[in-house]
Every structure is written in structure tokens, then in C-alpha cells.
Design an enzyme around this catalytic site. Sequence first.
Site, PDB file in Angstrom:
ATOM      1  CE  LYS A  22      -3.770  -0.563   2.239  1.00 47.13           C
ATOM      2  NZ  LYS A  22      -4.235  -1.105   3.529  1.00 47.13           N
ATOM      3  NE  ARG A  91      -6.735   2.974   4.038  1.00 41.43           N
ATOM      4  CZ  ARG A  91      -7.003   4.243   3.769  1.00 41.43           C
ATOM      5  NH1 ARG A  91      -6.058   5.160   3.820  1.00 41.43           N
ATOM      6  NH2 ARG A  91      -8.244   4.604   3.443  1.00 41.43           N
ATOM      7  N   GLY A 100      -6.616 -10.820   8.698  1.00 42.12           N
ATOM      8  CA  GLY A 100      -6.351 -11.088  10.109  1.00 42.12           C
ATOM      9  C   GLY A 100      -5.567  -9.959  10.746  1.00 42.12           C
ATOM     10  CG  MET A 102      -6.021  -2.659  13.007  1.00 44.94           C
ATOM     11  SD  MET A 102      -5.242  -1.283  13.830  1.00 44.94           S
ATOM     12  CE  MET A 102      -4.890  -0.236  12.430  1.00 44.94           C
ATOM     13  NE  ARG A 335      -5.575  -4.692  -4.450  1.00 40.19           N
ATOM     14  CZ  ARG A 335      -6.170  -5.179  -3.381  1.00 40.19           C
ATOM     15  NH1 ARG A 335      -5.486  -5.419  -2.295  1.00 40.19           N
ATOM     16  NH2 ARG A 335      -7.465  -5.430  -3.396  1.00 40.19           N
ATOM     17  CG  HIS A 451     -12.875 -34.606   5.599  1.00 43.46           C
ATOM     18  ND1 HIS A 451     -13.833 -35.308   4.915  1.00 43.46           N
ATOM     19  CD2 HIS A 451     -11.855 -35.470   5.842  1.00 43.46           C
ATOM     20  CE1 HIS A 451     -13.436 -36.559   4.776  1.00 43.46           C
ATOM     21  NE2 HIS A 451     -12.238 -36.680   5.327  1.00 43.46           N
ATOM     22  CB  SER A 782      11.693 -40.757 -14.760  1.00 38.92           C
ATOM     23  OG  SER A 782      10.440 -40.131 -14.809  1.00 38.92           O
ATOM     24  CB  CYS A 850       6.886 -39.654 -14.891  1.00 38.00           C
ATOM     25  SG  CYS A 850       7.502 -40.941 -13.790  1.00 38.00           S
ATOM     26  CE1 TYR A 870      10.286 -37.143 -18.790  1.00 35.51           C
ATOM     27  CE2 TYR A 870      12.552 -37.141 -19.570  1.00 35.51           C
ATOM     28  CZ  TYR A 870      11.500 -37.790 -18.946  1.00 35.51           C
ATOM     29  OH  TYR A 870      11.643 -39.076 -18.482  1.00 35.51           O
TER      30      TYR A 870
END
Lengths: 895, 895
Positions: A22, A91, A100, A102, A335, A451, A782, A850, A870
Site C-alpha cells: 500500500k 492503515r 487477520g 488490523m 495495485r 475435509h 525420472s 513423471c 522434461y
Amino acid sequence: MTKYVYDFSEGHKDLADLLGGKGANLAEMTSLGLPVPPGFTITTEACQTFLTHGAEPRDLAREVDEHLASLEALVGRTLGQRDDPLLVAVRSGAKHSMPGMMETVLNIGLNDQSVRGLAAQAGDERFAFDSYRRLIQMFGKTVLDIDGELFEQALDAAKHAKGTTDDLALDAADLRRVVGVFKEIVVKYAGREFPQNPREQLRMAIRAVFESWNADRAILYRRQERIPNDLGTAVTICAMVFGNRGMDSGTGVAFTRDPASGAQGSYGDYLQNAQGEDVVAGIRNTVPLAELGALDKASYDQLLGIMATLELHYRDLCDIEFTIERGRLWMLQTRVGKRTAAAAFRIATQFVDEGLITMDEALTRVTGGQLTQLMFPQFGAGAARRLIAVGVNASPGAVTGRVVFDSYTAIKWSRSGEQVILVRRETNPDDLDGIIAAQGILTSRGGKTSHAAVVARGMGKTAVCGVDAIDVDTKGRRFRAPGGIVVEEGDVISLDGTSGEVFLGAVAVVDAPVVSYFDGLLSTDEIAADDLISSVHRIMGHADAVRRMDVRANVDTPADARRSRIMGAQGIGLCRTEHMFLGDRRIHVERLILADTDEEREEALATLLPLQQQDFVEILEEMDGLPTTIRLLDPPLHEFLPDLTELSVRVAVAEARGEAQEGDLRLLQAVKGFHEQNPMLGLRGVRLGLVIPGLFAMQSRAILEAAATRVRAGGDPQVEIMIPLVGAVQELETVKQDIINVAREVRTRTGVHLDFLVGTMIELPRAALTADAIAQAAEFFSFGTNDLTQTTWGFSRDDVEAVFFAAYLEKGIFGVSPFESIDVEGVGELVRIAVEKGRSMRPGLKLGICGEHGGDPDSVRFFDRMGLDYVSCSSLRVPVARLEAGRAVVLTEDF
Amino acid sequence: MTKYVYDFSEGHKDLADLLGGKGANLAEMTSLGLPVPPGFTITTEACQTFLTHGAEPRDLAREVDEHLASLEALVGRTLGQRDDPLLVAVRSGAKHSMPGMMETVLNIGLNDQSVRGLAAQAGDERFAFDSYRRLIQMFGKTVLDIDGELFEQALDAAKHAKGTTDDLALDAADLRRVVGVFKEIVVKYAGREFPQNPREQLRMAIRAVFESWNADRAILYRRQERIPNDLGTAVTICAMVFGNRGMDSGTGVAFTRDPASGAQGSYGDYLQNAQGEDVVAGIRNTVPLAELGALDKASYDQLLGIMATLELHYRDLCDIEFTIERGRLWMLQTRVGKRTAAAAFRIATQFVDEGLITMDEALTRVTGGQLTQLMFPQFGAGAARRLIAVGVNASPGAVTGRVVFDSYTAIKWSRSGEQVILVRRETNPDDLDGIIAAQGILTSRGGKTSHAAVVARGMGKTAVCGVDAIDVDTKGRRFRAPGGIVVEEGDVISLDGTSGEVFLGAVAVVDAPVVSYFDGLLSTDEIAADDLISSVHRIMGHADAVRRMDVRANVDTPADARRSRIMGAQGIGLCRTEHMFLGDRRIHVERLILADTDEEREEALATLLPLQQQDFVEILEEMDGLPTTIRLLDPPLHEFLPDLTELSVRVAVAEARGEAQEGDLRLLQAVKGFHEQNPMLGLRGVRLGLVIPGLFAMQSRAILEAAATRVRAGGDPQVEIMIPLVGAVQELETVKQDIINVAREVRTRTGVHLDFLVGTMIELPRAALTADAIAQAAEFFSFGTNDLTQTTWGFSRDDVEAVFFAAYLEKGIFGVSPFESIDVEGVGELVRIAVEKGRSMRPGLKLGICGEHGGDPDSVRFFDRMGLDYVSCSSLRVPVARLEAGRAVVLTEDF
């Protein structure tokens, strides 16, 4: 001497580490000459010192005083000045935005005296007391830690007494009374008077911002997002401007262009006579930004100009917050703006076309995650639908099915061919079977880390969670939705896991157009005609042009091989042979496993040989000219046998009835013999090859004879034989020698000389730790990051994902499941060690991955950084991997 | 220019890398002026060049010719000279002695002509042809790769024709005929004539030695013993001396002193009129060395003098090979001699007492493995016994029991309280249950790496394997032993797994006297009276004086804690709490697991709290003043519940009979809910603590309240709370915070301020890899090398040890099971990483190890090298760990 405070005119946008996002952007706008209220920023270093020593740095108070004095001089008023007070906003602003902490206290400087000065100056007592009650409310809640509900209730009571629900209906007298009540709340719940000294207000607010860095929710968020704990937050202090000074005032938020259409300046919301938090809180209805043109054309035009300036300056879509005070426009924040997946692609190419960014930069503006979103099944664009609720988009996709309320019904109905959606208040491990049986999951509680959400994502099931507007009545086998809608068991609903929407009735699901594009089903004209598709097309082309890593596919069938090739795969990174042993062939495998004599075993192998060979001929034909990595049999053998518990029960019941069959008894004996306590850690992979005589030789023979067949047919098979689960070079050496012997025989028999590679999976910690030794025998590595994750963490995905991942995500022990995105610190460290040791022994060692991480955006970039040749992933993820492999080259962040 | 050939007069004993053990020691004896026949050694470097390039180094032939010429000049004869041939012996000799390599070809230089010259010179035609047939036999077998049996059979046929079994009964004519037959065998099976050119014989023998480095058995042996493949072997070429020149000649082997009694010069075997290989082959009976004094006093006295010289020079017990040719003594070999465990201790202190070595050196002359042998249960010294056969000492210990021939009977009889010994031809995984039920295992096939041996060692069961003198008739339920002995099922036998002996009938088993010593049961006088015990006592005292690492014990009960303290443990390194949840308390745990509500769970925890607390009070009392590491609950919860398959069968059968109980059905449901595919990788350790509310808090409270109780009783509890299975610092942080909260409460309640540590096991690869992060929260690390081995290799000990370890040891993939001795390259590398990272973050971090490797001799030295503060092992292994921790300090080899 450390400088702890920066005037807005001193910083710039690249100082986010020091000034927070900010503060850095306010400084940037100030130096661009945009109308930003004057102010200054306290650095994150000051916060760090506070957090370490429990006290502000010695010089901070002096520096703040100096900057405040400058500010006061600039505006010609002093903080809280009785007759005409300077008010400021305080701020928090860390490098990363963080729920979370202020966030904001507005109107600092007001007290019982200055509120009257403000009223007199503004000629508006209502405005002054509205501002004062806002200060006490925000200060009380965020600085004094009083439950915000108490203030809300008091405000609601005042409106109720007035017979209204609109806060604009409260007049000055009402608000003066509210201020009185608020002050009583402060005394009662904070045990102290609301501070009347403006300097004390400011000092307390600054300290509260510092302390909010360590609020529980902020700590949890950082743990979840892997944000370091020691960064600290900056604090911006800014002269107040007022959007609540009447109908010629207001506040708004906007994007510099419409993220969907790309049109400039038309996308935002404006609220008259309000302060910033009112927009967010949704207290009153905002109007579209375009209407500001009618309300205040001068400000509107100025705003459009500023937005154009910002876009040109930031070279990206920006979002902004602004306030108009009595017809004067002030910029409060900007922003780089968030955008939807489709908008990200569209805007990236628009910016290229407008000459603002290069194609390399365009590639940094989109993510594999966004491309993934564009590829999920969707509800057909024209399909009729009836939205009944919206929840958390917990696991993407689109499904339609009948509602069930328990696992038992889910399994029963799904077995009879129904598509079902499991609806629960929340799920727990007992619901696992039901989740497996269902197409989609809907819960009324829990968010992205619940869950249900975790398990559904792990299984690739669509899920909408935390739809608190619905009321699930499991016993009554129904749920209620807003508008008196009642959905009974068996009714059809549809879930959009990407948007979190819940629809009544069936909605037709279609492949995403982007998938049709990747499947090669769209003509050049069709691509050009759709601006999203053509954006994707251009960006993919650039990604392919710049990327260093190849992308291969994990496929087991000729049909899938063909599709993956169309999707852009440059070879097969993992062709599993276990799937070739299922179905009709299971019986031969069973014979192999149960063989008592060498002859029986050889007979079973001889039956399997030609079948395997034909599999390989077809796959090698599809992948002609491209490298094809075939993995020898990996899973524990008992996977081909019946389940021990089920068979034990069947035999015991039959025995109890005197109907036991000799064959079943013998089978049970064999199954018991092959039973393992921890099959994942048992007789599988190379261990099978070393313990079951002839098995790997048969597979190698099938592969090499298939390759010889292809060569004689004029083809160009590029075979790479991969040995799974190697932990010691001695294992690989032993198997490799067998393969070389087989190759010699095949050459003698067919007359075809084959070039092929023998390599290994690196999927055990020991393989990574001894990669130098293993590279002596392996021609390629791999990484099998699924197994590597399981053994590195010591948990099995099957067993724990459902049981404790939700708890772990909730507690922030994981930010993301290590099966979704590679665990850089642990598993990634083993990858790094293996790459380093492997290449130290064999500099040209071919390296790939892989595991499923091969298609995960973040993981792909990590693998690029590690220097892999790769990545290999499922066919559908090939485009994402291509994109991320390209992004990896143009992005500069490291791991 | 590289020098490839060294005369015996040029080398010395520390050149074993270059000259092999044999060549180096021959050179050493030569320079000591001992009577060594002249000769020279071809270096291992020459062999390495040959193996790399497939051809001898260019200069080798020239160098050999030069040295041979010197040799010829020295003895005044040329190789194979017709009238008076110089003969030479060619021997392989690597740094490490290695079965499978070509060993020796004697008498090179003989051919159809020179054999007559030798006969004439020696005046002994029999001797000459005996030497010639030996040459063809050895050359044919080892150089030309002809099956040795063919020669043996031909020789036997000659003896048979003569009506004798004694080769001395063959006369010159017989041996001439044998030579003719041997030459025919060569032509027939090697496809060429036996080479008549002595130089060709020599060249071929040298090359055969080089090539034997890569014989299958040599490769396998190196793989098993972890000997590098590129060392190569040296070749010694030495003028022949003849022990077969009549009754005034002979050959012998000896130790410089009796390893049992320590008496000098009395221990060895001598064989008249024979060459070296006859002694080893046991063709004729040797006589005790002392009898040489009667046969040839001059040579005998000279030999005793040489032995004294060698011992003084090598400062250790040596073994030697010598030949007497017509009354003249020649030394053919010497090396530091092998000895029994008891002898090692006795001799070490004897040497100290004789002023030859220091106590530090004495400590290097004994091993933890030898001490372990001395501590196994033994058959009482005076007990009557009847030896019926001897096999491979596969797994140590002494047991008596009834013979059974299958698992079913083993289980049945052992359940009724019988001690049983399972007898099989060989075992396979199907026999596992029987092995578990039996006290001992006896097999007629297989060696130290057979299935039975591997599994028995893994389980600590006594086993004698490969007793090929017995004939096991499983169907007839009996076995036959030599001497017409038939042992029926149910008969009692006794096995000595340390010696490999099998006895008929029961033999009383007693604790080893050394164990009584460590248990503190012997008085000072008793210790002094027994020279073995007093040796052990002195060496242990020195080990304790020099060692850097502490030794702790893994114990779970007060009684075991007391014993471990007597054994010398300096604390508890691992007190497992799961054992405290068994027996009567299992029901409370079941209630905890099956709890539906928070109240039920809390009630179950409340019941367990005082029980746990009392456990800890007692243990802390025993360990007063010493550190006591208590591990919170680790195993998966379902271990406290019935087995899924068994319960499923029981319920299904009951249902089939219409007798199903509601309680059983509910239990089955719960058991299913807690069932895991791979429990070792499931919900256990810290995961339990994070998922089951209150569990770890209850345990911590029990520990801390117990400690407070001890403090108030005037005690000095030293508590270290250990969190198992941590993979991420976030897990530890979360649990640690709970423990700190509990500690605060306990302090408030009891008024006792406790100092205690919170630390973690390092038993997952990820914990090791992120040890720096974990050390931020952990005050100590304790390596759990059992689990770390399982996850690093990706195999579970339970599942694989029985199934494929035997195959792996056989194929040389393991040299030793990584559960027996730490896998230095893989698991050890993680230990190294964890130590380095952990101490980089927290320099004073306390480091220990509490896996079973804590009592393994080789592993203890490794842990010392890694800088650990302590090792912890089972009580009985504490003395071994103390000894090895001492040895670690005085030994110089690294890992």
C-alpha cells in the site's frame, strides 16, 4: 542511522519490502503527480524491531512527530485541532496482503472537542458525528479489541428506534447519541475511556498495527501461505479525505479496464456520501462506475485519465480505491488488479496488441492455474439453469446428479449407474466411501480447507462447500435452500465447483472450448473468431517457442497416446504396464503369482509375452519418432488377487454353511501368503523383478521385440526402459544386466539392432541420496514424486489425505497438500540432491519427472529451476505444463 | 614410469594396496631376514590396467622377465631347466582376501622334460611326478577352467585300481600314469594340450589371476562385502620349496599363540610329506604342531623363534604357513590371525601385560560383535551333551525344544506352552508363522544368507542352517543324522547358534558369565579369578574412560530401567508409552478411540491420566538424576483394536448363524473406520497428537505431574519429552505450544518449577532434510533409525525382511541388512544432513539415536563420527555400545 519513516514523496513502487504494498504504491502515485492525500509510511523495519524487542525503535516517535509536523504544515492544520482538526487514516500494509491483520482506522484526530470544530468547519454536524462514531467503532474494534458486533448492534438499535434500516436516515442528533453509546461500550469492554488525546490515538493505532502482525489469524494465514514470520508490516498514515461529506462526495473502487471485455474505464462501483468501508461492507447499494459520469462529470473524466495513466505506468490492469470529497477526486490506493482466468489471457494479448508489453511479459501475466480453470468441464453457455445458492468453490468442475445424504445410498445408487451428489453438513473420514462413489460433494459448512474440499480436490471430484444458505437435514433426507426451496433425496441438482454455484435440476455439461482447441478440433477460422481461444493460442505458441523443458505425457493406452500427441506431448514420460495386466489378463497374472513350479511360472509368462508385445507395438506406433518411457511392473502382486478380508469372510461363511470349496481354500492360503501389512512398502517395483524369476525379462523382451517389429515396419521406435522403486545401484545393475542379455537375444533372433536406454525412477529418498552411484548404471532418471512424497513424509496418500490433511491445512501445517504441489523444502531438496549427484557422475544424464506434479504449475517451474530436461503429466495437463515450462523461462523468481 | 613388479626385498607390510596382503607380508618377512623363498610380486596396478584395457601393461612382460632372470641367477637354475628346473608358485593376493579368485598354482616350470630332470636331481621320481600331476591338476582347474572333479575322479580311480585310499600309496609309475590321464583330460575339456613351455605356463597363470578378479563368485563377494570393484589383485611369484620331498619334508599352519590360552607356539597343524593344499583339503590327518618338535627339533625351534619374532614385530597374534623341505624351514605366508571372541579379549590384555601394546590398542583388538557373542545364552559348561551334527552358525544363542516340521504344529504346540524347534530343509515366506512360534530354527540347506538365517537373525531367534549331514523328511516327520540317528517329531534337540552345533536331547541353557558380570552379580574376587571376565572388565573400564559419547537405554518399565542402570546406561534414550496402554488399560484406549463425543473422549483420557502418571513416577525414581526421554504415543490407534480380517470373519460367521451381536457390529464399523492400507504410513505419531484432541496434553500432563511429584519427594527428575514422527517444524511447534501450556498449569497447580526439554525424533527423511527449521523448535533430536531406514528405502521391515532380504543378500544387493547395521550411504547421509543442518541452527543441539542401531557395533562408530552426544539401545546391548563408543575414539578409520 536507520530511517523508519518515509514521506509519500520519498518512496516508489518497488519498495514494497520496506513500505508494504500500500505504502509503496501511494508513494508511486504521489511521484506520478496524481492527487493522493499527503501522508507518510512507517517501515516494516520499525515493526520488526517492535516485534523483536517488544518496544518501538527509539527514534520512531521523533520521526513520526517530524513527518506529522510536515503534514500539518502542508495542510495548515494540526492533528485534532479543536476548531479545524487535521484527521488521519492509519492503515496496515505488509508486503503481502494478509487477512487477520488490523486494516484501517479512519478519522484519527477526532475527540469530543474537535468533532465540534469539524462540524463547524464543514457546516455539517451530521457528517462530523458520523465520522466520530466511525472512529470510535473502528478504534474500539481493532485497537481496543472489542467485539465489533457490540457496535453493530448499537447502531442497528438506533436505526430501529428511528424505524429505518438506512444509516443515512440517522441525523446528527441520532449520531451524537450513538457516539455516546459507543463510548460507553468502550468503557465497559475495554476498561478505559476512549482516548481523547489525538496523539495517543495515533500512537495506539500504530502499535495496534504492529501487534496485529501476530494476530492468530494472521499467523495462521502466513503459515498456510508460507509467508515468513519476520517480515513485519508497514503503517501508512494519511490525511483524511471524506467521501461522507454529502451527496457531492463519495467513494469507489474500480478496475482500470473491464477484465472480461478489456474495455477501459468502465468497470467499478461508486457509493455516494460514504466512507471506504461502506462499499466493502455492502451497507447500501453501489452504482456502476459509469453513472459517476452523470453525477460528477469532471471527477469522472479526471478518474478515467488517471486510470489510463496508471495502466500505462504499471503496464498492467490496476485496481484502485478513490474518494471524492465535495467534487474533488483523491486516489487512496492502487495495485495490480486480480482478474478471472479468461480475462487474464484476453488482457495479456490486448496489452501486447496495444504495444504496452512484450509476448514474454504476456506469458508472465497468465498462469497454469488459470489455464487449468479454463479446461474444466463447464455448464453449456446457453443451458437453462436455476441458481439456488452460492458457496465456496472448493474443487472445480461441473456436475449434475441426484442428491444423496449418506455414503450407503451414494454407493448403492452409483452402483446402479446413477450419478449422485453427496450432500452433508460437513464430511469426515467415515464419508470416504460415499465421496468416492459420488460425482460431486456439497456441504453447508467449511471452506477450502475443510475435509470435503481437501478430499474432493485430491480425488479430482467437483465440490462446493460452506453453502451456509442451505440447511441440511440428513435424517429427513432433504435440504432447504433460500426461497422456500426444498430438495429431497433423489432430486437432481448441479454444482459448478469453479464458481461455487448450486443449481436446481440438471444443467448440460460440456467440454470447455479451450479443451476442444487443444484437442485440435477447431479450425484456424474458429480460433481467430474467439478472442479467448486466440489469446490462448498466441500465448501457448510463445510458451512453446521459449521453453527449455520438453513436455511428455503419462499414458498407458494407444488412444491416450494419440490424444497426448495432439495436445502437444513430445513423448511418453511414463507408460505403466500394470494396467495391461487387468481385465481378461488378470487370470494369467494370478497363475503367475500362484505358480508352484518353474514350469507353471514360465507357462504363465509365455502366455503374457505376446499380449504385452502387441500393447507395445501399438503404443510405439502412435509415438513413432518420440521417446517412449515404459516402466516395468510396479505394484505389489496381491493387487491382482482378491482382497484378504473379503475372501476370508466368504470362505468362513461358506465353511460355516458346510459349502467351502477346495479352490477357495487354496486361493485364501495364497492370498494370505502375499498379504502385506504395508503393501506400499512391500514387494513391488524392482524387488518384484529380482524375486519373481523371469518377470522383468518377459517384459523387456516384449518391449524390445515390439520395437524390432516397428523397425521392420519402417518405424522409428524410441524406447526407454524404466525400472521402478530402485533404492540401490546394485538393484539396477542386476536388472540391467538381464535386460542387456535379453536385448542380445532379440537382436540375434530379429536381426534388428536397437538403440534404447535403461534408466530408473527416483522415487525413494535413498535413490536420491545415492544418485551418484545410481547414475553409474542409469542412463536416465525420472522422478516419481508421488512415491517420493509418500516416503519423504512417511505418509501414504490413500490413508492420510482423507484423515488428517484437512486438520493439517486448517492448522497451517501445510499451505497446500504436498501431493498437489511439490514440497520444495523436503521432497524438492531430494530432487536437488539427486540432480546434483546424478549429473556429477554422468554429466549428460537425462532427467525428467513423471509424478503428478509434472502437471502442477508451481511444481513445473521448480523442475525448470532444477534443470530437468522434461516434465511428464496426464494428457489433459500437457497444455498447462507447456505453458508453465514457458513461464519458467521468462519468470525470474527462484525457489 | 610405473613400476609393476616388486621383489620381495623391495616391499613392506604397509603396501597391501599395491602388493596385496600376501605380497606385502612376504616382503615384510624377507626384510626381517626370515627364511622366505625368493620371489617377486606383480602389483594391483598392473591388474587394474589389464582389467581396464583387456591387455597387460606394455612393460609388464619385460619387468617380469627381469625379475625372473634375477631369481634364476639367485638360485642358479632357470625356469623349467631340463636337468634341474627352477619351479615357481603363482598366487593371487588382493588387499582383502577374497573367495572365488584363483588362489594358487604350484610347480610351474614342470613339463615332460623337466619332470625327469627334477626326478634325477631329487633322486625321487615319485616326488617329481607327484609335483607334475599337481601342476596339471591346479593349472587345469584354475587356469584352463576345467571342472576339478574330473581330476579328483581320475586320481581316485588310480587309488582304487591300487586298492588304496591313501595317495602316499601311489608310486612313481602310478603317478606317471595319472599325469598321462590328466593331460588327456586337458585336451578333452580345454581343447588344447597342456602347455609345455614354462614361460607360457607362467604367462597364462598370471593372466588367469588377473581374470579371476572378475569371477562371478568374486564379484558377488565384493558386492556383499562392499569391496570396491576397481582395486584389482596382485600376483606373487615365488620359487617353489617342497614339502613333498619325503618324510623329512612337510607343510604346516600355525598361530603364534593359542588364541584360547594365550600360550605361545603351541597351536597349529603339521603334515609330513605334503604340499600346502593337502592341509587345507584335509586329505590326510595332520598332527599337532608340538609333535614337530619330536620329528624335527631344529626346524621346530627355529619356527618358535620366528613366531616370537613375528609377534613382536606385528605386535599381534599372527597366523603363518610354512614348509619344511628336507629339514630346511621356509616361511610361505603370515598375517594377523583370526581368533574367537573370548580369545580376542584374553589376548588383548595379555599383550598389554607383556608391554607390547597400550590399553588404547587393546581396545582396537576387540569388537562389539565379539562382546555380543560372549553375551548370548550358552549351554552350561558342565552340561552333558550329545553332538549329532554341525552346520552354519546362522543366528547365535542356545535353545532346547521339541522338533516340529511345519508351521501349523509349531504354532499349535507353542500355544500349549511347549518350546519348539522348527526343522525344515529350507524355509520360505510361508514358514514365517512357524518361525515366529519357534524358539529355534534348524535347516539342512542354505548358509548365512538363507531365508531362515536372515529371518531368524532379524527376530533374534537362534538358528543353525545348512546342516547337510542331516536328512529332513518333512512328510515322514523325522530327520536322520549321521550314525543312524533318527529324530522324530516331538523329540527334544538343542541348538547352539553361536557354534552351529546340534545336540540330541536337552542341554541346560545358562546366562553367559559375562552377562552376570554386567548385571553386577560378580564380586571383585570372582572377576579377578576368571581371566576372560577380568579382561572384559579391564577393557570396558578403558572404553568408559576414553569414550566421548554417552550410552543410554531404551526401556519402558521400572525394572528394565534399574537393570539398564546397572549395565551402565547413563539415562533413558527412549521410553515408549504405547506399552503402557496394553493389558488392562487397553479398554480405556478403545474407549478413547471409539468416543463419539468430546465428553466420552475426555472421560477416557481422565481415566488414563493417573495410570500414566504412576508409570512415570516409578521410572523417574529409578532414573533419578539421569536424563529420561519419554516419547509420546506413536503407533497407529488401530493397533489397540481387534484385527479387521479376524473380526470381519467372526461377525460374518455369527451373522450367517443368525447370532450377530449389536456390539460386535458397532465395533466392526469402528475398526473399519480406523483401518489403514499402510498403517506405518498412516495416522500415528505427532499426527495422532494433532488429530485426537487432548491425547498429547494428557500424556504431557502425566509426565510433568510425575516429575513434580518426584521433586516434592526430594528427587531429581530429568525429563525430556519427545515427539515422534515429526516431518515439519509446524507440527512440532503446535504440539510444543500445548506442552508449554500444560507445564504452566502444572506449575500453577503444584508450585513446582520444572526444567525439561522438548525435542523430536528424526525418523522421516523430511525431518532430516529440514532439520534446520525443526531445530528452531526442538531442544534435542533423537534419530529413530528404524523408521528412518524404512522410509529412506521405502520398505517395511515386517513385510520385506522375510520375503526378499534373503534374495537381496544372496545377490549382494545388501552386504548386511540395513536394519542390523546402519546403511551409511543412504540413511547415514540423512543423519549427516540432519546433524549439520540441526547444529547450524542451534549449535548446542543435543543429539542422540534411539533406533536399534544404537547397539550395533559398526553403527555406534558411525554415530560417533557424526558427532552425536549419545546412543541409546536395549539394556542388554548397553555394554556393547559402551565398548564401541570407546573404540570409536581410538580407531582411526572413517566412514
